[in-house]
Design a protein around this motif. Structure first.
Motif, PDB file in Angstrom:
ATOM      1  N   ASP A 122       0.829  -1.200   0.000  1.00 59.83           N
ATOM      2  CA  ASP A 122       0.000   0.000   0.000  1.00 59.83           C
ATOM      3  C   ASP A 122       0.868   1.257   0.000  1.00 59.83           C
ATOM      4  O   ASP A 122       0.561   2.237  -0.684  1.00 59.83           O
ATOM      5  N   ASP A 123       1.949   1.251   0.765  1.00 65.74           N
ATOM      6  CA  ASP A 123       2.834   2.413   0.814  1.00 65.74           C
ATOM      7  C   ASP A 123       3.471   2.682  -0.540  1.00 65.74           C
ATOM      8  O   ASP A 123       3.591   3.840  -0.964  1.00 65.74           O
ATOM      9  N   ARG A 125       2.245   1.743  -3.485  1.00 64.09           N
ATOM     10  CA  ARG A 125       1.147   2.180  -4.350  1.00 64.09           C
ATOM     11  C   ARG A 125       0.796   3.640  -4.086  1.00 64.09           C
ATOM     12  O   ARG A 125       0.645   4.433  -4.999  1.00 64.09           O
ATOM     13  N   ASP A 126       0.667   4.021  -2.817  1.00 59.99           N
ATOM     14  CA  ASP A 126       0.243   5.374  -2.458  1.00 59.99           C
ATOM     15  C   ASP A 126       1.327   6.422  -2.688  1.00 59.99           C
ATOM     16  O   ASP A 126       1.045   7.614  -2.622  1.00 59.99           O
ATOM     17  N   ARG A 142      -7.235  14.300  -1.903  1.00 60.62           N
ATOM     18  CA  ARG A 142      -6.592  12.986  -1.879  1.00 60.62           C
ATOM     19  C   ARG A 142      -7.355  11.994  -1.003  1.00 60.62           C
ATOM     20  O   ARG A 142      -7.426  10.809  -1.302  1.00 60.62           O
ATOM     21  N   GLN A 146      -9.286   6.549  -3.697  1.00 56.34           N
ATOM     22  CA  GLN A 146      -8.800   5.254  -3.233  1.00 56.34           C
ATOM     23  C   GLN A 146      -8.079   4.574  -4.392  1.00 56.34           C
ATOM     24  O   GLN A 146      -8.701   4.244  -5.405  1.00 56.34           O
ATOM     25  N   LEU A 147      -6.772   4.402  -4.262  1.00 60.89           N
ATOM     26  CA  LEU A 147      -5.990   3.751  -5.311  1.00 60.89           C
ATOM     27  C   LEU A 147      -6.042   2.238  -5.147  1.00 60.89           C
ATOM     28  O   LEU A 147      -6.061   1.721  -4.022  1.00 60.89           O
ATOM     29  N   GLY A 163      -8.290   3.626  -9.674  1.00 63.18           N
ATOM     30  CA  GLY A 163      -8.795   4.232  -8.461  1.00 63.18           C
ATOM     31  C   GLY A 163     -10.277   4.533  -8.537  1.00 63.18           C
ATOM     32  O   GLY A 163     -10.900   4.449  -9.596  1.00 63.18           O
TER      33      GLY A 163
END
Length: 190
Positions: A122-123, A125-126, A142, A146-147, A163
Motif C-alpha cells: 500500500d505504501d 502504491r500510495d 486525496r 482510493q488507489l 482508483g
C-alpha cells in the motif's frame, strides 16, 4: 426570477369596489441556476412582503438541499436547493436553484520497484504521484481517492494502478490509470 401578486377587493359604498394590490415576495439569485460548483456562496435576495397598510410583514425563508433543511441556509455545494418564503404557516413563494458538480481529471502516475518476492505494498502504491486538473482553490481531495493495484502480483511485470473517487459531491472525476512496474532483479552468475 419569480414574481407574483394578487388582488383583493373591498366594498366602499353600495356598488363601488377598489382594488388593493399587495406585493408578493420575489426570490432572485446573484448567479444563474445550473452553474458549475466553484466554491462561491450564492446569495438569494428575497423581497419583503408589504401589508395592505404599507408596513413590512415579517417573513421567514427556509433552504433545503437534496431534501434536507439547512440551518445555515448556505447555497454553495453541488446539489438542488429549494427556497421557501412564508409568513407563519403559509408559503408564498418557492424557487429552485441547482449547482452541478465540477468535472475534474485525475491522472495517476507510475511507480516501480525491483523484484523482491513481495506484492506491491500500500505504501508503494500510495507513493505514486497524482496530478489533478480543474480543481477549485487547490483543494486537497486525496482523501476521496482510493488507489487500487489491479491483479496485484509479486512477479516482474507491469500492473495497472486505478482508483475510485467518492465522498465529495462537488466533483465528478475522470480517472486516468497509471502503472506500477516490478523490474527484474539482476542476478550475477559466476
Amino acid at each position: 426570477m419569480l414574481k407574483s401578486s394578487f388582488n383583493t377587493t373591498s366594498s366602499l359604498y353600495k356598488s363601488q369596489f377598489a382594488a388593493i394590490e399587495r406585493s408578493m415576495p420575489t426570490i432572485d439569485f446573484d448567479a444563474t441556476s445550473g452553474k458549475q460548483y466553484d466554491n462561491v456562496v450564492v446569495v438569494p435576495t428575497i423581497s419583503a412582503i408589504e401589508k395592505i397598510s404599507g408596513d413590512k410583514a415579517t417573513f421567514t425563508y427556509t433552504v433545503t438541499r437534496n431534501a434536507v433543511e439547512l440551518q445555515d441556509k448556505t447555497i454553495k455545494d453541488a446539489g438542488t436547493y429549494i427556497l421557501s418564503v412564508s409568513i407563519g404557516d403559509k408559503v408564498y413563494e418557492t424557487a429552485t436553484f441547482t449547482i452541478v458538480p465540477r468535472q475534474i481529471a485525475i491522472k495517476i502516475g507510475n511507480g516501480q520497484k525491483t523484484y523482491d518476492g513481495l506484492v506491491i505494498s500500500d505504501d508503494q502504491r500510495d507513493a505514486v504521484e497524482i496530478e489533478w486538473s480543474n480543481l477549485i482553490d487547490d483543494e486537497d481531495l486525496r482523501s476521496y481517492l482510493q488507489l487500487v493495484v489491479r491483479n496485484n502480483g509479486k512477479d516482474a511485470d507491469d500492473y495497472t494502478i486505478g482508483g475510485t473517487f467518492a465522498g465529495n459531491s462537488n466533483y465528478v472525476a475522470t480517472i486516468n490509470a497509471g502503472k506500477f512496474t516490478i523490474k527484474q532483479k539482476a542476478v550475477t552468475v559466476t
